[in-house]
Write an enzyme that holds these catalytic residues in place. Structure first.
Site, mmCIF file in Angstrom:
data_model
loop_
_atom_site.group_PDB
_atom_site.id
_atom_site.type_symbol
_atom_site.label_atom_id
_atom_site.label_comp_id
_atom_site.label_asym_id
_atom_site.label_seq_id
_atom_site.Cartn_x
_atom_site.Cartn_y
_atom_site.Cartn_z
ATOM 1 C CB VAL A 1 2.463 2.168 -2.197
ATOM 2 C CG1 VAL A 1 2.463 1.912 -0.702
ATOM 3 C CG2 VAL A 1 3.722 1.594 -2.835
ATOM 4 C CB ALA B 1 -7.107 3.406 2.695
ATOM 5 C CG ASP B 2 -9.758 3.258 -0.860
ATOM 6 O OD1 ASP B 2 -9.119 2.425 -1.546
ATOM 7 O OD2 ASP B 2 -10.572 2.936 0.019
ATOM 8 N NE ARG B 3 -2.944 7.027 -4.629
ATOM 9 C CZ ARG B 3 -2.192 5.980 -4.256
ATOM 10 N NH1 ARG B 3 -2.363 5.428 -3.055
ATOM 11 N NH2 ARG B 3 -1.286 5.489 -5.057
ATOM 12 C CG LEU B 4 -10.885 10.168 1.236
ATOM 13 C CD1 LEU B 4 -11.190 10.623 -0.186
ATOM 14 C CD2 LEU B 4 -12.071 9.427 1.816
#
Ligand code: FMN
Length: 210
Positions: free
Chosen positions: A8, A189-192
């Site tokens: 997700v 977003a983008d695991r940041l």
């Protein structure tokens, strides 16, 4: 079904550098209120970690029943596994898994029993059925069958038939975790992701890499 394919993108919100400007309690309450408003199931559920007799971690879910300047309060059976573990090692870690909001709140610190007065005040808010259930259950002890458990409820229901209000069981009460570490996590977003941590009473806010 392959769990490796479950993915997700977290886009719900963000946690700015100044997110803790009004203190941890304000932000924690805001997040819990937002979870309630969003109709998340059990928004006050916390995963509670204790240390068992072998020094290993043990976790289970309980409900946070107060959150204030002192920390967070939960109620449970004092003879339970967690009750015995907290008696031997009065420290814990808890996490509010506010997954539906792409958030979590994590706290760690020493744990103490809340006063008998505070326990009584909460106890008196519980429905009679829950009170009887607390009397009927020796939490975490084995029992042969479901039938035996229900027989214990029948026994206490009869015992307290003419008793109102029902007293607090001696084997039940509240625990207060006084946080020495609190971390707020917001998925990005983008695991940041955003992570802000404080070590009360030091108000210094530390941003951690995700
Ligand atoms: C959503 C949820 C809420 C729970 N709330 C409580 C609670 O407030 N107090 C409690 O003693 N157990 C609660 N439980 C049950 C505990 O997870 C656990 O099974 C029980 O307390 C025995 O744990 P122990 O053997 O580690 O002491 C809850 C479980 C779930 C899934």
């Amino acid at each position: 079904m392959d769990v490796a394919d479950l993915r997700v993108a977290y886009r719900f919100g963000e946690l700015a550098d100044g997110g803790l400007a009004d203190g941890w309690l304000t932000l924690a309450r805001t997040w819990i209120e937002e979870a309630i408003a969003a109709r998340l199931p059990e928004p006050n559920a916390i995963v509670l970690a204790t240390i068992d007799a072998d020094g290993a971690p043990a976790t289970r879910t309980v409900l946070c029943k107060a959150i204030d300047e002192r920390g967070i309060v939960f109620y449970t059976g004092t003879r339970s596994n967690k009750g015995q573990e907290l008696a031997a090692h009065p420290v814990a870690a808890v996490t509010f898994p506010l997954i539906g909001m792409e958030r979590q709140i994590h706290l760690r610190g020493p744990v103490e029993r809340v006063s008998a007065e505070e326990t009584l005040e909460y106890w008196n808010h519980r429905p009679r059925g829950s009170q009887l259930g607390a009397w009927a259950s020796h939490q975490s002890a084995p029992i042969a069958t479901r039938e035996d458990l229900e027989a214990q409820l029948v026994e206490v229901t009869a015992r307290f038939a003419d008793v109102d209000p029902i007293p607090v069981p001696p084997h039940w009460g509240g625990y207060l975790l006084r946080p020495r570490l609190i971390e707020f996590w917001q998925g990005r977003a983008d695991r940041l992701h955003d992570r802000l941590r404080i070590h009360p009473p030091d108000p210094t806010v530390i941003r951690l890499q995700p």
